[in-house]
Design an enzyme around this catalytic site. Structure first.
Site, PDB file in Angstrom:
ATOM      1  CD1 TRP A 125      -2.117   5.566  -5.601  1.00 12.25           C
ATOM      2  CD2 TRP A 125      -2.159   4.224  -7.386  1.00 12.25           C
ATOM      3  NE1 TRP A 125      -1.006   5.845  -6.361  1.00 12.25           N
ATOM      4  CE2 TRP A 125      -1.006   5.037  -7.462  1.00 12.25           C
ATOM      5  CE3 TRP A 125      -2.404   3.307  -8.410  1.00 12.25           C
ATOM      6  CZ2 TRP A 125      -0.091   4.948  -8.519  1.00 12.25           C
ATOM      7  CZ3 TRP A 125      -1.489   3.214  -9.467  1.00 12.25           C
ATOM      8  CH2 TRP A 125      -0.354   4.033  -9.507  1.00 12.25           C
ATOM      9  CG  ASP A 171      -3.060  -0.189  -2.249  1.00 13.64           C
ATOM     10  OD1 ASP A 171      -1.885  -0.390  -1.863  1.00 13.64           O
ATOM     11  OD2 ASP A 171      -3.331   0.391  -3.324  1.00 13.64           O
ATOM     12  CE  LYS A 201       4.553   3.995  -5.040  1.00 11.62           C
ATOM     13  NZ  LYS A 201       3.190   3.557  -5.080  1.00 11.62           N
TER      14      LYS A 201
END
Ligand SMILES: *Cc1c(COP(=O)(O)O)cnc(C)c1O
Length: 358
Positions: free
Chosen positions: A101, A170, A194
């Site tokens: 990511w 993030d 999530k």
């Protein structure tokens, strides 16, 4: 049979929240209409939005210096919006490369300016968070970007770098899983699926004065200032996602808040790592000090046994345990909504499986 869903995302939501959403789906607050059928400018949704913001401020202790924005496009859209809005003219940004990511975020940033990788664990398959002494943040950087929890590699920061440049994180896969000091960050963002709500939205917590640096020629929907000025209501926001997010926040408050949640998350991850570390059968590919409390990744002696593990677990009601397709192995994602009982059931299964197949 009780099913425990260990999927990395979209992930399980608290059972209580799912039941409330089900009940309210066709009749929201006695209106005879479902929430998804009501105007986003009507009194019912306005209250949902207000309460979500108030509850989030309370739970994370967010000051008025920060705006809370709900932005469509998930965390991946933020990979582009961040450099688009926050890269200074002819500037550069610093990124720590700690996984898939992070690398995706860097790729987008390269479209808007110079990207400097100031720390990376790529050469060792992202098996750790690069140590703090490697940080050399330059005060001229537009910002420093980190990924606090690496969902695929199974690593997590347990301390954050200090930076003169605005620190952007993030937190898609560990937001609200522990207490953090929001003031340490200039911006925090997270894809919702999530730990927060259904997919398709990012929660963005941004210092209001940071958003002012954006170039004037950005499209309206891609400017943070639009979301701040219009309270995420410039266009029709994802009303259902925000509503479920609000239910999750109320559930978190009933659970005792983030300190309590952190204790439960510690207990869950410790149970799994203890089993892995004392076993000759299971093995962790991650350095102990960098291990994630949200995504516990581990290996078995062979890929054949891993496939059997996933299949047998599923028969016992333990789903979503297959590791990410890019790395293989097993991954147990144990976000806030996963009860301790679910992890205990997994631990029992792992002990039985090792005994029968070891
Ligand atoms: C899942 C994830 C993303 C991507 O989220 P999308 O909402 O699918 O764009 C980004 N960063 C991290 C750390 C993630 O876990």
């Amino acid at each position: 049979m009780e099913v425990y869903n260990f999927s990395a995302g979209p992930a399980m939501l608290p059972k209580e929240v799912m039941n409330q959403a089900k009940e309210h789906f066709t009749d929201f607050a006695g209106t005879g209409c479902g929430l998804v059928e009501l105007s986003h400018r009507g009194p019912e949704f306005s209250k949902v939005l207000d309460e979500a913001q108030t509850d989030l401020r309370e739970l994370m202790e967010i000051s008025d210096d920060y705006a809370i924005c709900f932005i469509q496009g998930g965390a991946s859209m933020q990979f582009a919006m961040i450099p688009m809005n926050l890269m200074l003219p002819d500037g550069f940004a610093e990124y720590a490369d700690t996984g898939t990511w992070s690398a995706k975020a860097m790729k987008e940033a390269e479209l808007f300016g110079d990207v400097r990788t100031i720390a990376s664990s790529k050469d060792s398959n992202y098996d750790k968070i690069p140590v703090i002494r490697h940080w050399s943040p330059d005060d001229k950087a537009s910002y420093l970007h980190i990924t606090t929890n690496n969902t695929i590699a199974g690593t997590q920061y347990h301390a954050f770098p200090t930076s003169k440049a605005p620190l952007i994180a993030d937190m898609s896969s560990d937001i609200m899983s522990r207490k953090i000091n929001v003031d340490d960050f200039a911006m925090i963002y997270a894809g919702a699926q999530k730990n927060l709500a259904p997919s398709g939205m990012a929660l963005v917590i941004i210092r209001k004065n940071l958003a002012e640096r954006a170039p004037k020629n950005l499209p309206t929907m891609l400017k943070y200032s639009t979301y701040i000025e219009k309270d995420s209501m410039f266009n029709t926001p994802p009303t259902f996602t925000i509503y479920v997010f609000g239910l999750v926040l109320k559930w978190l408050k009933r659970m005792g808040g983030l300190a309590e949640m952190e204790e439960i998350n510690d207990a869950k991850s410790e149970a799994l790592y203890e089993l892995i570390d004392t076993s000759d059968f299971y093995r962790s590919p991650v350095f102990p000090e960098s291990r994630s409390k949200m995504n516990v990744v581990f290996r078995l002696p062979s890929e054949e046994l891993e496939a059997k593990f996933v299949a047998d677990a599923k028969k016992k009601g333990l789903s979503g345990l297959k590791g990410h397709r890019s790395v293989g192995g097993i991954r147990a994602s144990i976000y806030n909504a996963m009860p301790l009982r679910g992890v205990e059931t997994l631990v029992d299964f792992m002990n039985d499986f090792a005994r029968e197949n070891g």
